[in-house]
Motif scaffolding. Structure first.
Motif: not given
Length: 181
Positions: A20-24
């Motif tokens: 989920k943190s990779l989206k940004r």
């Protein structure tokens, strides 16, 4: 070449575990020669990628495409040299070879001194995949404004860098990857 993840003791987690943190973020993959891994790595365990990880990291995409020793960036005069060639630069009997089976990518050009420049997000014309000709044409357009009289690289190639905002990312370089130069 092999890609791998690393345990980060300060966060007590694998570097790429939190999808989920990779989206940004922009994620640069660790890449090493297989011979280096065989010589220096120690086997701990095998953990197959989850379906979600496969969908994000796309291990089906090539490490390198459009590698040509006899074509220079920005590669606008490559068409006559590509006839009958495969995406990896070798001979192939089919025209219109699929270069990348993804609808979009980020491409990172290099500057006149070899430094990486900001990435450009590009879309496949058909919305599904890039032909070899299309990815080279679009990569040439991204690289063109950074080409000077003398290039820091010989030939051309497009190499897997990682992800940017969950989109596969590639860097533009010479016939040999940065790992091999």
């Amino acid at each position: 070449m092999a890609m791998y993840d690393a345990w980060w003791p300060d966060i007590e987690a694998w570097g790429l575990a939190d999808l989920k943190s990779l989206k940004r973020k922009r994620v640069n993959y660790y890449v090493a020669r297989v011979s280096t891994l065989l010589e220096k790595a120690r086997y701990l365990r095998a953990e197959p990628l989850t379906e979600e990880e496969v969908a994000v990291h796309r291990p089906d995409l090539p490490f390198a495409i459009a590698r040509f020793a006899d074509v220079q960036w920005p590669a606008f005069e490559w068409e006559d040299r590509l006839e009958g060639r495969h995406a990896d630069g070798g001979a192939h009997p089919e025209a219109g070879d699929v270069g990348l089976r993804t609808p979009e990518v980020y491409l990172y050009p290099f500057g006149p001194d070899g430094g990486e420049k900001a990435g450009s997000r590009i879309q496949a014309d058909n919305g599904t995949f890039f032909t070899l000709e299309e990815i080279i044409r679009k990569a040439g357009a991204v690289q063109a404004s950074f080409v000077r009289d003398k290039s820091p690289v010989q030939g051309m190639g497009i190499y897997r860098a990682g992800l940017q905002r969950l989109v596969p990312a590639y860097y533009l370089w010479g016939h040999n990857s940065k790992l091999h130069t």
